[in-house]
Write a protein that holds these residues in place. Sequence first.
Motif, PDB file in Angstrom:
ATOM      1  N   GLU A   1       3.552   0.193   6.695  1.00  0.00           N
ATOM      2  CA  GLU A   1       2.975  -0.865   5.865  1.00  0.00           C
ATOM      3  C   GLU A   1       3.709  -0.970   4.529  1.00  0.00           C
ATOM      4  O   GLU A   1       3.959  -2.070   4.021  1.00  0.00           O
ATOM      5  CB  GLU A   1       1.490  -0.582   5.636  1.00  0.00           C
ATOM      6  CG  GLU A   1       0.817  -1.480   4.610  1.00  0.00           C
ATOM      7  CD  GLU A   1       0.790  -2.946   5.022  1.00  0.00           C
ATOM      8  OE1 GLU A   1       0.648  -3.800   4.128  1.00  0.00           O
ATOM      9  OE2 GLU A   1       0.921  -3.233   6.233  1.00  0.00           O
ATOM     10  N   ILE A   2       4.067   0.168   3.955  1.00  0.00           N
ATOM     11  CA  ILE A   2       4.768   0.165   2.667  1.00  0.00           C
ATOM     12  C   ILE A   2       6.151  -0.457   2.818  1.00  0.00           C
ATOM     13  O   ILE A   2       6.576  -1.287   1.995  1.00  0.00           O
ATOM     14  CB  ILE A   2       4.865   1.599   2.119  1.00  0.00           C
ATOM     15  CG1 ILE A   2       3.464   2.133   1.825  1.00  0.00           C
ATOM     16  CG2 ILE A   2       5.741   1.648   0.871  1.00  0.00           C
ATOM     17  CD1 ILE A   2       3.429   3.591   1.431  1.00  0.00           C
TER      18      ILE A   2
ATOM     19  N   LYS B   1      -1.089   6.863  -2.938  1.00  0.00           N
ATOM     20  CA  LYS B   1      -2.254   7.041  -2.075  1.00  0.00           C
ATOM     21  C   LYS B   1      -1.949   7.925  -0.878  1.00  0.00           C
ATOM     22  O   LYS B   1      -2.803   8.703  -0.431  1.00  0.00           O
ATOM     23  CB  LYS B   1      -2.760   5.675  -1.610  1.00  0.00           C
ATOM     24  CG  LYS B   1      -4.043   5.726  -0.798  1.00  0.00           C
ATOM     25  CD  LYS B   1      -4.521   4.332  -0.456  1.00  0.00           C
ATOM     26  CE  LYS B   1      -5.810   4.371   0.349  1.00  0.00           C
ATOM     27  NZ  LYS B   1      -6.292   3.006   0.684  1.00  0.00           N
TER      28      LYS B   1
ATOM     29  N   ARG C   1       1.315   2.130  -5.866  1.00  0.00           N
ATOM     30  CA  ARG C   1      -0.044   2.599  -5.590  1.00  0.00           C
ATOM     31  C   ARG C   1      -0.162   3.130  -4.161  1.00  0.00           C
ATOM     32  O   ARG C   1      -0.791   4.162  -3.919  1.00  0.00           O
ATOM     33  CB  ARG C   1      -1.067   1.481  -5.804  1.00  0.00           C
ATOM     34  CG  ARG C   1      -1.264   1.092  -7.260  1.00  0.00           C
ATOM     35  CD  ARG C   1      -2.435   0.142  -7.437  1.00  0.00           C
ATOM     36  NE  ARG C   1      -3.707   0.838  -7.276  1.00  0.00           N
ATOM     37  CZ  ARG C   1      -4.525   0.676  -6.260  1.00  0.00           C
ATOM     38  NH1 ARG C   1      -4.209  -0.136  -5.264  1.00  0.00           N
ATOM     39  NH2 ARG C   1      -5.669   1.325  -6.195  1.00  0.00           N
ATOM     40  N   GLN C   2       0.446   2.432  -3.214  1.00  0.00           N
ATOM     41  CA  GLN C   2       0.378   2.878  -1.822  1.00  0.00           C
ATOM     42  C   GLN C   2       1.089   4.216  -1.634  1.00  0.00           C
ATOM     43  O   GLN C   2       0.615   5.080  -0.892  1.00  0.00           O
ATOM     44  CB  GLN C   2       0.983   1.819  -0.905  1.00  0.00           C
ATOM     45  CG  GLN C   2       0.089   0.603  -0.695  1.00  0.00           C
ATOM     46  CD  GLN C   2       0.729  -0.398   0.247  1.00  0.00           C
ATOM     47  OE1 GLN C   2       1.755  -1.005  -0.067  1.00  0.00           O
ATOM     48  NE2 GLN C   2       0.133  -0.572   1.415  1.00  0.00           N
TER      49      GLN C   2
ATOM     50  N   ARG D   1       5.955  -4.161   3.059  1.00  0.00           N
ATOM     51  CA  ARG D   1       5.731  -4.807   1.765  1.00  0.00           C
ATOM     52  C   ARG D   1       7.017  -4.857   0.946  1.00  0.00           C
ATOM     53  O   ARG D   1       7.293  -5.848   0.268  1.00  0.00           O
ATOM     54  CB  ARG D   1       4.633  -4.075   0.993  1.00  0.00           C
ATOM     55  CG  ARG D   1       4.252  -4.753  -0.319  1.00  0.00           C
ATOM     56  CD  ARG D   1       3.173  -3.971  -1.027  1.00  0.00           C
ATOM     57  NE  ARG D   1       1.893  -4.104  -0.369  1.00  0.00           N
ATOM     58  CZ  ARG D   1       1.012  -5.060  -0.640  1.00  0.00           C
ATOM     59  NH1 ARG D   1       1.302  -5.989  -1.537  1.00  0.00           N
ATOM     60  NH2 ARG D   1      -0.148  -5.096  -0.022  1.00  0.00           N
TER      61      ARG D   1
ATOM     62  N   GLU E   1       1.560   5.108   7.940  1.00  0.00           N
ATOM     63  CA  GLU E   1       1.247   4.451   6.673  1.00  0.00           C
ATOM     64  C   GLU E   1       2.509   3.957   5.970  1.00  0.00           C
ATOM     65  O   GLU E   1       2.463   2.973   5.228  1.00  0.00           O
ATOM     66  CB  GLU E   1       0.464   5.411   5.784  1.00  0.00           C
ATOM     67  CG  GLU E   1      -0.918   5.705   6.344  1.00  0.00           C
ATOM     68  CD  GLU E   1      -1.708   6.661   5.485  1.00  0.00           C
ATOM     69  OE1 GLU E   1      -2.612   6.199   4.772  1.00  0.00           O
ATOM     70  OE2 GLU E   1      -1.419   7.864   5.535  1.00  0.00           O
TER      71      GLU E   1
ATOM     72  N   ALA F   1       2.049  -2.583  -6.325  1.00  0.00           N
ATOM     73  CA  ALA F   1       1.347  -2.358  -5.059  1.00  0.00           C
ATOM     74  C   ALA F   1       2.018  -1.255  -4.247  1.00  0.00           C
ATOM     75  O   ALA F   1       1.347  -0.386  -3.680  1.00  0.00           O
ATOM     76  CB  ALA F   1       1.286  -3.657  -4.259  1.00  0.00           C
TER      77      ALA F   1
END
Length: 203
Positions: free
Chosen positions: A49-50, A24, A20-21, A53, A46, A17
């Motif tokens: 958020e990464i 992106k 992928r982020q 996680r 952004e 995940a």
Amino acid sequence: MVLVYRMPAKPTAGRVAVWRQLKKIGAISLQQSVCVFPDKQEVRRELDEIIRRVAESGGEWHLLPLRPPTPPERGKLVAQFREQTARQYLEIIENCEVNFQKEIEFETFRKNLTYVEAEEIRIEFEKIVEWFERVLVRDWFGAPNQQEARAWLERCHGLVHQFEAAVYEAEQNGTFGEGGPAWAQGDGAPSGGRPQSLATRSS
């Protein structure tokens, strides 16, 4: 900016995940778990958020400022960003040429001139447009292939309008109208049969 992070080997879902982020938002990897980004406000938002996680998965991270690199080093970084984005534009071009255009050819050949099919085609076109816009917003250094991708979008937009006009005429007259796409006229089926599902690489 440089993000250095480490995550537990298991489970792999969290690692995938985060990977992928990072892809992106346009990161380039210098080595495993070491990524570089332009220091831009939208990228920082952004990254929040990464990083969250990574922390929730039991990992560790460091987000470090990158002092101005030497001209040769900056040139290498810019080249990597441009190459990465250029590949994404090429995928859009391929999707337009190999999938989207062939889909319209196939549906026209088999005279599937229905409102439902026209709506499906327009939805798929809008997905490709959204894909292009996501790539464009990360094109910080003017990557190659942008103009060609834009030209293919314009061409596909025209094909959508042509197909919709053919559907309208077919519904009005109960026949396939002469105003349909020029490449649809003729006796032979489009080569290659029905293409794969459209916009499959846009995720």
